[in-house]
Scaffold this motif. Structure first.
Motif, PDB file in Angstrom:
ATOM      1  N   VAL A  28      49.032  50.149  40.150  1.00  0.00           N
ATOM      2  CA  VAL A  28      48.931  48.730  40.464  1.00  0.00           C
ATOM      3  C   VAL A  28      49.571  48.371  39.107  1.00  0.00           C
ATOM      4  O   VAL A  28      49.600  48.822  37.970  1.00  0.00           O
ATOM      5  N   ASP A  29      50.043  46.893  39.012  1.00  0.00           N
ATOM      6  CA  ASP A  29      50.322  46.282  37.910  1.00  0.00           C
ATOM      7  C   ASP A  29      49.017  45.488  37.433  1.00  0.00           C
ATOM      8  O   ASP A  29      48.349  44.788  38.424  1.00  0.00           O
ATOM      9  N   GLY A  30      48.769  45.579  36.184  1.00  0.00           N
ATOM     10  CA  GLY A  30      47.536  44.979  35.904  1.00  0.00           C
ATOM     11  C   GLY A  30      46.173  45.806  35.801  1.00  0.00           C
ATOM     12  O   GLY A  30      46.480  47.064  36.166  1.00  0.00           O
ATOM     13  N   PRO A  31      45.049  45.151  35.731  1.00  0.00           N
ATOM     14  CA  PRO A  31      43.870  45.987  35.801  1.00  0.00           C
ATOM     15  C   PRO A  31      43.554  46.381  37.405  1.00  0.00           C
ATOM     16  O   PRO A  31      44.330  45.942  38.217  1.00  0.00           O
ATOM     17  N   ALA A  32      42.733  47.407  37.631  1.00  0.00           N
ATOM     18  CA  ALA A  32      42.271  47.676  38.608  1.00  0.00           C
ATOM     19  C   ALA A  32      41.539  46.636  39.504  1.00  0.00           C
ATOM     20  O   ALA A  32      40.906  45.764  38.956  1.00  0.00           O
ATOM     21  N   PRO A  33      41.778  46.468  40.801  1.00  0.00           N
ATOM     22  CA  PRO A  33      41.462  45.236  41.486  1.00  0.00           C
ATOM     23  C   PRO A  33      39.766  45.178  41.439  1.00  0.00           C
ATOM     24  O   PRO A  33      39.220  46.293  41.414  1.00  0.00           O
ATOM     25  N   ALA A  34      39.219  44.240  41.433  1.00  0.00           N
ATOM     26  CA  ALA A  34      37.659  44.013  41.527  1.00  0.00           C
ATOM     27  C   ALA A  34      36.886  44.770  42.640  1.00  0.00           C
ATOM     28  O   ALA A  34      37.472  44.718  43.602  1.00  0.00           O
ATOM     29  N   GLY A  35      35.744  45.320  42.158  1.00  0.00           N
ATOM     30  CA  GLY A  35      35.292  46.239  43.176  1.00  0.00           C
ATOM     31  C   GLY A  35      35.859  47.483  43.515  1.00  0.00           C
ATOM     32  O   GLY A  35      35.069  48.316  44.042  1.00  0.00           O
ATOM     33  N   LEU A  36      36.824  48.022  42.840  1.00  0.00           N
ATOM     34  CA  LEU A  36      37.373  49.304  42.993  1.00  0.00           C
ATOM     35  C   LEU A  36      36.982  50.249  41.921  1.00  0.00           C
ATOM     36  O   LEU A  36      36.963  49.667  40.716  1.00  0.00           O
ATOM     37  N   ALA A  37      36.443  51.265  42.268  1.00  0.00           N
ATOM     38  CA  ALA A  37      35.780  52.103  41.223  1.00  0.00           C
ATOM     39  C   ALA A  37      36.873  53.578  41.124  1.00  0.00           C
ATOM     40  O   ALA A  37      36.384  54.548  41.852  1.00  0.00           O
ATOM     41  N   PRO A  38      37.931  53.623  40.435  1.00  0.00           N
ATOM     42  CA  PRO A  38      38.642  54.724  40.219  1.00  0.00           C
ATOM     43  C   PRO A  38      37.880  55.697  39.614  1.00  0.00           C
ATOM     44  O   PRO A  38      37.091  55.544  38.643  1.00  0.00           O
ATOM     45  N   VAL A  39      38.171  57.174  39.797  1.00  0.00           N
ATOM     46  CA  VAL A  39      37.707  58.222  39.110  1.00  0.00           C
ATOM     47  C   VAL A  39      38.688  58.598  38.313  1.00  0.00           C
ATOM     48  O   VAL A  39      38.047  59.380  37.095  1.00  0.00           O
ATOM     49  N   VAL A  40      39.681  58.288  38.064  1.00  0.00           N
ATOM     50  CA  VAL A  40      40.708  58.434  37.058  1.00  0.00           C
ATOM     51  C   VAL A  40      41.574  57.195  36.827  1.00  0.00           C
ATOM     52  O   VAL A  40      41.974  56.760  37.908  1.00  0.00           O
ATOM     53  N   THR A  41      41.889  57.042  35.497  1.00  0.00           N
ATOM     54  CA  THR A  41      42.979  55.993  35.309  1.00  0.00           C
ATOM     55  C   THR A  41      43.903  56.622  34.310  1.00  0.00           C
ATOM     56  O   THR A  41      43.417  57.228  33.347  1.00  0.00           O
ATOM     57  N   ASP A  56      38.762  53.705  49.854  1.00  0.00           N
ATOM     58  CA  ASP A  56      38.480  52.674  49.051  1.00  0.00           C
ATOM     59  C   ASP A  56      40.065  52.008  48.883  1.00  0.00           C
ATOM     60  O   ASP A  56      40.300  50.679  48.841  1.00  0.00           O
ATOM     61  N   ALA A  57      41.097  52.827  48.892  1.00  0.00           N
ATOM     62  CA  ALA A  57      42.455  52.606  48.647  1.00  0.00           C
ATOM     63  C   ALA A  57      42.817  51.767  49.959  1.00  0.00           C
ATOM     64  O   ALA A  57      43.506  50.618  49.922  1.00  0.00           O
ATOM     65  N   ASP A  58      42.422  52.130  50.972  1.00  0.00           N
ATOM     66  CA  ASP A  58      42.762  51.778  52.488  1.00  0.00           C
ATOM     67  C   ASP A  58      41.962  50.277  52.510  1.00  0.00           C
ATOM     68  O   ASP A  58      42.632  49.280  52.778  1.00  0.00           O
ATOM     69  N   ALA A  59      40.699  50.109  51.875  1.00  0.00           N
ATOM     70  CA  ALA A  59      40.007  48.927  52.280  1.00  0.00           C
ATOM     71  C   ALA A  59      40.779  47.809  51.041  1.00  0.00           C
ATOM     72  O   ALA A  59      40.716  46.620  51.529  1.00  0.00           O
ATOM     73  N   ALA A  60      41.473  48.101  50.143  1.00  0.00           N
ATOM     74  CA  ALA A  60      42.065  47.362  49.177  1.00  0.00           C
ATOM     75  C   ALA A  60      43.599  47.417  49.601  1.00  0.00           C
ATOM     76  O   ALA A  60      44.225  46.776  48.520  1.00  0.00           O
ATOM     77  N   SER A  61      43.930  48.002  50.467  1.00  0.00           N
ATOM     78  CA  SER A  61      45.510  47.711  50.939  1.00  0.00           C
ATOM     79  C   SER A  61      46.306  48.278  50.012  1.00  0.00           C
ATOM     80  O   SER A  61      47.446  47.759  49.563  1.00  0.00           O
ATOM     81  N   LEU A  62      45.721  49.423  49.096  1.00  0.00           N
ATOM     82  CA  LEU A  62      46.611  50.049  48.099  1.00  0.00           C
ATOM     83  C   LEU A  62      47.653  51.234  48.988  1.00  0.00           C
ATOM     84  O   LEU A  62      47.086  51.961  49.690  1.00  0.00           O
ATOM     85  N   ALA A  63      48.752  51.023  48.584  1.00  0.00           N
ATOM     86  CA  ALA A  63      49.566  52.259  48.957  1.00  0.00           C
ATOM     87  C   ALA A  63      49.440  53.702  48.232  1.00  0.00           C
ATOM     88  O   ALA A  63      49.178  53.636  47.138  1.00  0.00           O
ATOM     89  N   TYR A  64      49.797  54.327  49.049  1.00  0.00           N
ATOM     90  CA  TYR A  64      49.676  55.930  48.407  1.00  0.00           C
ATOM     91  C   TYR A  64      50.383  56.796  49.567  1.00  0.00           C
ATOM     92  O   TYR A  64      50.605  56.482  50.544  1.00  0.00           O
ATOM     93  N   ASP A  65      50.691  58.066  48.883  1.00  0.00           N
ATOM     94  CA  ASP A  65      51.321  58.848  49.750  1.00  0.00           C
ATOM     95  C   ASP A  65      50.935  60.292  49.601  1.00  0.00           C
ATOM     96  O   ASP A  65      51.566  61.302  50.169  1.00  0.00           O
ATOM     97  N   TYR A  66      50.105  60.515  48.807  1.00  0.00           N
ATOM     98  CA  TYR A  66      49.551  61.911  48.551  1.00  0.00           C
ATOM     99  C   TYR A  66      47.937  61.963  48.659  1.00  0.00           C
ATOM    100  O   TYR A  66      47.356  60.955  47.902  1.00  0.00           O
ATOM    101  N   VAL A  67      47.260  62.644  49.514  1.00  0.00           N
ATOM    102  CA  VAL A  67      46.034  62.763  49.707  1.00  0.00           C
ATOM    103  C   VAL A  67      45.559  64.024  49.158  1.00  0.00           C
ATOM    104  O   VAL A  67      45.988  65.242  49.547  1.00  0.00           O
TER     105      VAL A  67
END
Length: 131
Positions: A28-41, A56-67
């Motif tokens: 993301v650009d800027g800080p982590a979205p409110a309510g998101l709890a990353p395990v690594v930043t 959590d990524a799905d709920a926040a509509s964040l894009a990813y391509d590696y699970v």
């Protein structure tokens, strides 16, 4: 308990543990979205890289391509220990498994392809038994 530096003891005592869940790398650009709890930043020039639970990524509509699956090496590794990352990554590479390593203060954490996480755990367990 003090952190271990001896490579043989690190490998013999790594006790890899597969954590439950599916994890993704996103940015993301800027800080982590409110309510998101990353395990690594990781703060990069291009944005904030985060490792978060897939749901959590799905709920926040964040894009990813590696699970990924998350494996923790339970040995208390010193941050200046030499060779653990290379030995672990080498064993996984020999099995055709990718690995993204993150060092925490107490432990090393590996993010491996989720579909092959159990296989990666087996490779690491076999590696530890050799020592």
């Amino acid at each position: 308990m003090s952190a271990e530096r001896d490579l043989t003891r690190l490998l013999a005592g790594m006790r890899p543990e597969l954590r439950p869940g599916r994890y993704v790398f996103t940015t993301v650009d800027g800080p982590a979205p409110a309510g998101l709890a990353p395990v690594v930043t990781v703060a990069e020039t291009e944005g904030l890289t985060m490792v978060v639970r897939q749901e959590d990524a799905d709920a926040a509509s964040l894009a990813y391509d590696y699970v990924a699956g998350w494996i923790t090496l339970r040995v208390h590794s010193a941050l200046d220990a030499v060779g653990l990352t290379a030995a672990v990554a080498g064993a996984l590479a020999e099995a055709g498994l990718s690995c993204n390593v993150v060092a925490g203060f107490h432990h090393d954490h590996l993010f491996v392809e989720h579909a092959r996480a159990e296989e990666a755990l087996g490779v690491l367990t076999a590696l530890a038994r050799r020592f």
